[in-house]
Design a protein around this motif. Sequence first.
Motif, short mmCIF file in Angstrom:
data_model
loop_
_atom_site.label_atom_id
_atom_site.label_comp_id
_atom_site.label_asym_id
_atom_site.label_seq_id
_atom_site.Cartn_x
_atom_site.Cartn_y
_atom_site.Cartn_z
N GLU A 1 49.50 59.19 40.68
CA GLU A 1 48.21 58.89 40.05
C GLU A 1 47.29 60.09 39.99
N HIS A 2 47.28 60.91 41.02
CA HIS A 2 46.41 62.09 41.01
C HIS A 2 46.77 63.01 39.85
N GLU A 3 48.05 63.26 39.66
CA GLU A 3 48.50 64.10 38.55
C GLU A 3 48.22 63.44 37.21
N ARG A 4 48.35 62.12 37.16
CA ARG A 4 48.10 61.40 35.92
C ARG A 4 46.64 61.50 35.50
N LEU A 5 45.74 61.35 36.45
CA LEU A 5 44.31 61.46 36.13
C LEU A 5 43.94 62.88 35.72
N ALA A 6 44.60 63.87 36.32
CA ALA A 6 44.36 65.26 35.93
C ALA A 6 44.82 65.48 34.49
N ALA A 7 45.97 64.90 34.12
CA ALA A 7 46.49 65.03 32.76
C ALA A 7 45.60 64.32 31.75
N LEU A 8 44.93 63.26 32.19
CA LEU A 8 44.03 62.49 31.32
C LEU A 8 42.74 63.23 31.03
N GLN A 9 42.35 64.14 31.89
CA GLN A 9 41.04 64.77 31.81
C GLN A 9 40.71 65.38 30.44
N PRO A 10 41.62 66.13 29.80
CA PRO A 10 41.27 66.70 28.49
C PRO A 10 40.98 65.65 27.42
N TYR A 11 41.44 64.42 27.63
CA TYR A 11 41.25 63.36 26.63
C TYR A 11 40.02 62.52 26.90
N GLN A 12 39.33 62.79 28.02
CA GLN A 12 38.17 61.99 28.37
C GLN A 12 37.06 62.11 27.33
N VAL A 13 37.07 63.20 26.58
CA VAL A 13 36.08 63.38 25.53
C VAL A 13 36.22 62.30 24.47
N LEU A 14 37.38 61.66 24.40
CA LEU A 14 37.63 60.59 23.41
C LEU A 14 37.33 59.21 23.97
N ALA A 15 36.98 59.12 25.25
CA ALA A 15 36.83 57.83 25.90
C ALA A 15 35.53 57.13 25.49
N THR A 16 35.33 57.01 24.20
CA THR A 16 34.19 56.30 23.63
C THR A 16 34.73 55.28 22.65
N PRO A 17 34.47 54.00 22.88
CA PRO A 17 35.00 52.97 21.98
C PRO A 17 34.51 53.17 20.55
N PRO B 1 47.34 40.08 15.07
CA PRO B 1 45.89 40.04 14.87
C PRO B 1 45.13 41.08 15.68
N ILE B 2 45.77 41.62 16.72
CA ILE B 2 45.10 42.58 17.60
C ILE B 2 45.98 43.80 17.80
N ALA B 3 45.40 44.99 17.69
CA ALA B 3 46.10 46.24 18.00
C ALA B 3 45.11 47.17 18.68
N LEU B 4 45.60 47.93 19.65
CA LEU B 4 44.71 48.77 20.45
C LEU B 4 45.36 50.11 20.77
N VAL B 5 44.54 51.16 20.80
CA VAL B 5 44.90 52.42 21.44
C VAL B 5 44.02 52.54 22.67
N VAL C 1 39.78 51.98 28.56
CA VAL C 1 38.89 52.06 27.41
C VAL C 1 39.73 52.04 26.14
N PHE C 2 39.31 51.23 25.18
CA PHE C 2 40.03 51.11 23.91
C PHE C 2 39.36 52.02 22.89
N VAL C 3 39.96 53.18 22.64
CA VAL C 3 39.37 54.13 21.69
C VAL C 3 39.64 53.69 20.26
N GLY C 4 40.66 52.87 20.07
CA GLY C 4 40.92 52.24 18.77
C GLY C 4 41.08 50.76 18.99
N ASN C 5 40.36 49.95 18.23
CA ASN C 5 40.30 48.53 18.52
C ASN C 5 40.31 47.73 17.22
N GLU C 6 41.32 46.90 17.04
CA GLU C 6 41.41 46.03 15.87
C GLU C 6 41.56 44.59 16.35
N GLY C 7 40.59 43.75 16.01
CA GLY C 7 40.71 42.33 16.29
C GLY C 7 40.22 41.89 17.65
N LEU C 8 39.61 42.79 18.43
CA LEU C 8 39.13 42.42 19.76
C LEU C 8 37.74 43.02 19.98
#
Length: 242
Positions: free
Chosen positions: A14-30, A49-53, A62-69
């Motif tokens: 998990e520690h390595e996973r969260l470090a890898a996620l860090q550059p993408y946090q700028v996108l963490a806005t629904p 009816p529902i699709a998510l990124v 966080v769902f940065v892409g949200n269809e139907g929810l």
Amino acid sequence: MKPALYPNLIPSYEHERLAALQPYQVLATPGQELFNVFVGIVAKLLEAPIALVSLVRATDVVFVGNEGLPEATIVDREDSMCSVAILQDGLTVFADIATEPCALVNPFVAQQMQLGFYAGQALRTPAGVAIGSLCVLDRKPRRLTPAEGELLEQLALVAQDLLRLQATRAADPALVPALRARLDGPLQQSLTRLATLAELHAWETSGDAAEVQRYTASRLDEARHLTQAMHRELQAALGEAG
């Protein structure tokens, strides 16, 4: 997160996973427009009816892409099956959530939302670390055909490229003009063609089951080939961007 209740949601890395996620946090806005367009097409292609990124963070999703929810753009990590999808190498499928719920997450949220089906593919960084998922959901149980599963996997590769592209643009604005010149035209063309394929299915009115099956197979095959081409184009551009 309540580790005493749902300890298996947290991988040993998990520690390595969260470090890898860090550059993408700028996108963490629904509500990101590009991802909303993309998941709208995914939902139509897979008749869901529902699709998510999603991006799976330390304590929430966080769902940065949200269809139907529209009622949920950020949920607790323990409440989302996307938290399970990032733990798997292949597709994560729950064909009938009501009778066979996921034991790794809070089952009451799916019940409250009246979800009957979930299929998700982990989204990974170039180093292979899972940071989120592309998923489709339905209000009723259903079966994901092999062709649909293959298409979802290919669409997940495109979603990975889009995440990396948007993160690159945000981190280095100097790359934006070059990337736009290379990608915006082909990207929009591909999205438009995928949307057209999705819409064409709604026009199929033949009562012949075999004819409908052939049409569906042909449509999914064309969507898969177009998705692969889109992935190659994005990979080439991202490679040039470094």
